[in-house]
Design an enzyme around this catalytic site. Sequence first.
Site, mmCIF file in Angstrom:
data_model
loop_
_atom_site.group_PDB
_atom_site.id
_atom_site.type_symbol
_atom_site.label_atom_id
_atom_site.label_comp_id
_atom_site.label_asym_id
_atom_site.label_seq_id
_atom_site.Cartn_x
_atom_site.Cartn_y
_atom_site.Cartn_z
ATOM 1 N N LYS A 1 0.917 -1.246 -0.123
ATOM 2 C CA LYS A 1 0.147 -0.129 0.038
ATOM 3 C C LYS A 1 0.913 1.274 -0.087
ATOM 4 O O LYS A 1 0.872 2.033 -0.713
ATOM 5 C CB LYS A 1 -0.925 0.108 1.140
ATOM 6 C CG LYS A 1 -1.983 -1.150 1.084
ATOM 7 C CD LYS A 1 -2.980 -0.943 2.576
ATOM 8 C CE LYS A 1 -2.069 -1.226 3.720
ATOM 9 N NZ LYS A 1 -1.592 -2.777 3.928
ATOM 10 N N THR A 2 1.847 1.351 0.672
ATOM 11 C CA THR A 2 2.841 2.540 1.111
ATOM 12 C C THR A 2 3.412 2.489 -0.278
ATOM 13 O O THR A 2 3.634 3.680 -0.783
ATOM 14 C CB THR A 2 3.671 2.345 2.268
ATOM 15 O OG1 THR A 2 2.768 2.226 3.478
ATOM 16 C CG2 THR A 2 4.472 3.445 2.433
ATOM 17 N N GLN B 1 -5.651 -3.202 10.681
ATOM 18 C CA GLN B 1 -4.821 -2.856 11.173
ATOM 19 C C GLN B 1 -5.049 -1.466 12.375
ATOM 20 O O GLN B 1 -4.073 -0.577 12.486
ATOM 21 C CB GLN B 1 -3.368 -2.424 10.452
ATOM 22 C CG GLN B 1 -2.716 -3.719 10.165
ATOM 23 C CD GLN B 1 -1.697 -3.252 9.214
ATOM 24 O OE1 GLN B 1 -0.544 -2.950 9.590
ATOM 25 N NE2 GLN B 1 -1.640 -3.398 7.790
ATOM 26 N N ARG C 1 5.111 -7.467 10.899
ATOM 27 C CA ARG C 1 6.400 -6.740 10.729
ATOM 28 C C ARG C 1 7.482 -7.570 10.420
ATOM 29 O O ARG C 1 8.263 -7.036 10.027
ATOM 30 C CB ARG C 1 6.715 -5.836 12.412
ATOM 31 C CG ARG C 1 5.618 -4.772 12.710
ATOM 32 C CD ARG C 1 5.184 -3.833 11.685
ATOM 33 N NE ARG C 1 3.900 -4.281 11.278
ATOM 34 C CZ ARG C 1 3.529 -3.775 9.883
ATOM 35 N NH1 ARG C 1 4.080 -3.180 9.288
ATOM 36 N NH2 ARG C 1 2.271 -4.238 9.630
ATOM 37 N N ASP D 1 -1.896 7.878 3.733
ATOM 38 C CA ASP D 1 -1.394 6.261 4.226
ATOM 39 C C ASP D 1 -2.279 6.120 5.514
ATOM 40 O O ASP D 1 -2.493 7.147 6.298
ATOM 41 C CB ASP D 1 0.031 6.566 4.478
ATOM 42 C CG ASP D 1 0.366 4.778 4.267
ATOM 43 O OD1 ASP D 1 -0.398 3.903 4.287
ATOM 44 O OD2 ASP D 1 1.795 4.794 4.040
ATOM 45 N N GLU D 2 -2.255 4.748 6.023
ATOM 46 C CA GLU D 2 -2.737 4.457 7.190
ATOM 47 C C GLU D 2 -4.226 5.032 7.615
ATOM 48 O O GLU D 2 -4.408 5.431 8.647
ATOM 49 C CB GLU D 2 -1.768 4.662 8.301
ATOM 50 C CG GLU D 2 -0.448 4.262 8.109
ATOM 51 C CD GLU D 2 -0.352 2.809 8.318
ATOM 52 O OE1 GLU D 2 -1.214 2.206 8.780
ATOM 53 O OE2 GLU D 2 1.138 2.182 8.345
HETATM 54 P P1 ATP Z 1 1.689 -2.160 6.011
HETATM 55 O O1 ATP Z 1 0.277 -2.528 5.863
HETATM 56 O O2 ATP Z 1 2.576 -3.039 7.088
HETATM 57 O O3 ATP Z 1 1.861 -0.648 5.967
HETATM 58 P P2 ATP Z 1 2.196 -1.924 3.103
HETATM 59 O O4 ATP Z 1 0.879 -2.598 2.504
HETATM 60 O O5 ATP Z 1 2.070 -0.550 3.256
HETATM 61 O O6 ATP Z 1 2.286 -2.777 4.569
HETATM 62 P P3 ATP Z 1 4.589 -1.753 2.037
HETATM 63 O O7 ATP Z 1 5.288 -1.227 3.137
HETATM 64 O O8 ATP Z 1 4.385 -0.792 0.873
HETATM 65 O O9 ATP Z 1 3.216 -2.454 2.313
HETATM 66 O O10 ATP Z 1 5.219 -3.076 1.339
HETATM 67 C C1 ATP Z 1 5.803 -4.216 2.066
HETATM 68 C C2 ATP Z 1 6.992 -4.613 1.409
HETATM 69 O O11 ATP Z 1 7.090 -5.385 0.085
HETATM 70 C C3 ATP Z 1 8.228 -3.605 1.240
HETATM 71 O O12 ATP Z 1 9.304 -3.951 1.388
HETATM 72 C C4 ATP Z 1 8.131 -3.430 -0.355
HETATM 73 O O13 ATP Z 1 9.288 -2.683 -0.979
HETATM 74 C C5 ATP Z 1 7.640 -4.502 -0.827
HETATM 75 N N1 ATP Z 1 6.847 -4.526 -2.194
HETATM 76 C C6 ATP Z 1 5.650 -4.170 -2.155
HETATM 77 N N2 ATP Z 1 5.209 -4.482 -3.546
HETATM 78 C C7 ATP Z 1 6.439 -5.077 -4.148
HETATM 79 C C8 ATP Z 1 6.431 -5.630 -5.516
HETATM 80 N N3 ATP Z 1 5.679 -5.455 -6.581
HETATM 81 N N4 ATP Z 1 7.604 -6.229 -5.823
HETATM 82 C C9 ATP Z 1 8.592 -6.207 -5.090
HETATM 83 N N5 ATP Z 1 8.618 -5.944 -3.553
HETATM 84 C C10 ATP Z 1 7.302 -5.213 -3.488
HETATM 85 MG MG MG Z 2 2.257 0.844 4.696
#
Ligand code: ATP
Ligand code: MG
Length: 772
Positions: free
Chosen positions: A33-34, A256, A614, A225-226
Amino acid sequence: MEALLEGLNEAQRAPVLQKEGAMMVIAGAGSGKTRVLTMRIAHLMQQGVDAFNILSLTFTNKAAREMKSRIGTIVGNSEAKNLWMGTFHSVFAKILRIEGHHLGFPPNFTIYDSQDSQRLISAIIKEMGLDKDVYKYKQVHSRISSFKNSLITVKAYFQNPELMEADAMAKKPRLGEIYKEYVDRCFKAGAMDFDDLLLRTNELLARFPEVLAKYQKRFQYILVDEYQDTNHSQYLIVKALADRYQNICVVGDDSQSIYAFRGANINNILNFQRDYDDVQVYRLEQNYRSTKNIVEAANSVIEHNQTKLDKVVWTANDPGPKIVVHRSLTDGEEGRYVASNIFETKMNQQLKHSDFAILYRTNAQSRAMEDALRKREIPYRIFGGLSFYQRKEIKDVLAYLRILINPNDEEALKRVINYPARGIGATTLDRLTIASKQYNRSIFEVMENIQHLDININNSTKNKLYNFVNMIHSFKIMSENQDAFAVAETVARKTGLLQELKKDGTPEGIARIENIEELLNGMRDFVEGQKEIADATGSLTEFLEDVALATDMDKEVDDIDRVSLMTIHLAKGLEFPYVYIVGMEEDLFPSGMSMNTRSELEEERRLFYVALTRAEKQAYLTYTESRYRWGKLIDAEPSRFIEEIDEQFLDIQTPMDTYRYKPMIDSDIFGEPDKSKLRLKKPVSGTPPIMGKPSEEQLRKLRKLRPQAASAPQTDELNGKLQKGMHVEHSRFGRGQVLNLEGAGQDQKAEIQFQTGGIKKLLLRFAKLKIL
Ligand code: ATP
Ligand code: MG
């Protein structure tokens, strides 16, 4: 642009490519997402959208900095600098500096942190002659804070009989008066507390249509975000700003949502579709962060919540090791286990300390972990808790600096008016406070005019006040044309602060001087850094704003490789290869204070979901059998959350493992184990060691464990049989060869070269060795 899209899967690309309109990305942890938000901003900029027209709201300033630098590498740093990006508090503080005059606030208003707020509230309670045991200042503060986050102003409070009745029922009928006095005093002091930054922004946007229109036009694209953790006040700001263009993208995960206790409202996600036209909802399902075991274990836990949106999370990653569940007798032992494990894993796998995080439910749990880490000489960093900027000497310097910028800042003034001692006592301060009310002027203004006012203060004291005012004026003039560092250095010297600490001469005093030096170093860096930013000058105002808004996450950043320690709340959005979740016990996690209703319990479970997700490679859950709480050693029970994880994902270590493991490592690293601590004259293999004198309760448990241990394979039989050169296998370290044997009987040790993991010295009576 190709390169940008390459790092995204198909589901992630869609919200990046949709340029206009309202959209929401709802997805589980680690699904990107981030990353989508970051890439969406970079993509918008590549399409010609001006950075000044993009507003991005993040959960921590650290997250904002990381996103900015990521975007910088794609579109160029000079462009990325112009993005409006940061936490709600930092972005809206910036806007209030520009627009606050509409509400009667000076551009240099002070931001009160929660300590300042609590000091003021406690002073008001005292002045009103109320019983401080009934009107507990922390409780009053949190009540006022919740009013503000629900946009209940003082006026609204007094128009709401239900609220007043509730406070009267809680034996605090005068709460409303305290609220009113607190708001008035903050206003007079030219100060806003954290909640005001949101409340006043709402007020600004609601009362001044031209201001609203200005920022609506500016922020053509808004990203959050969040989103699941926005409160009502934040929600309204976003809604107002996005109303004109409706180009709004929010990302979040209902599983979350962990800030309901601070007023976060999960309905903000659920209602998003109602708030805007044609909302596109995107779902991401692939987790890139964690191993299969972790992802599926987390899924199996969150399944227990009734309130949740239907979501799928899967991963193509390896299964990875199972989640280790480890039990200890005491928190000291728990700390040693974690420290040993970090030490070993780091050595064996050539990792960095920053690959490890220890997460806990409450700040107080950090102490046992810190002690154990220090003994192992493992560097660590604590996020939250009493951080650098909360230390007394730092707050003292900052208080002086705050007065220069805003002389009406009452809390800062009270802090330093007589520190270092200059003969201005409590009585004088009381009289000044009364005069300030009588003349409706700030205390500092009263002091400035002290010679002309009819106040019951003798001439010699008046002189002292006059000198103080003069000193502050001279600093103030300096701050108008010199940078923050230069001013602070002069202040530290000329006020006598440094001399005072030098006089003290104790190691503590010296540490304090070092802290002040550290603060000055930090300011010099800050001033240098500001030179890169377009309209910044490195002034004191800029520095103080930076400090006031640095969330705990941002503090004490240095280059040393350290293990991270933090509460789970602060870990949201972050990731670490190895994560230890400690204190997995009933009443601690889930917290005993959050088990009254199903919804509270579900929030605790979401918190656990956040913690577990995490971890990238491996997660450890540790709990103890007894723990000191409220000064008493109490029996602890493993957390229900451990049971809720599907057992196939767990590696539940038996107490036997625990016992053998600990002394072995101690002998390995520190030489001989401290036998006085083992306390068992004739050790029974499989019995955990006891630290200190065992209580009746512990003895009872030990007796229970012994019959279990009796059936465990005995390793004493190795004694005498093992020879130099033999090949052996260890249950954890694998295969190896005996290099040397030393000692005899109970103390016999073997030095073994393992194929992976190097040489270890093992105590034979504990080592789980098999001769090959
Ligand atoms: P959270 O809910 O914990 O905030 P999130 O959904 O925001 O998580 P991110 O932090 O954006 O998730 O991504 C999680 C990890 O996966 C990061 O290390 C990111 O770089 C990696 N990642 C995300 N998408 C891809 C992709 N398409 N290919 C490779 N790595 C990815
Ligand atoms: Mg995130």
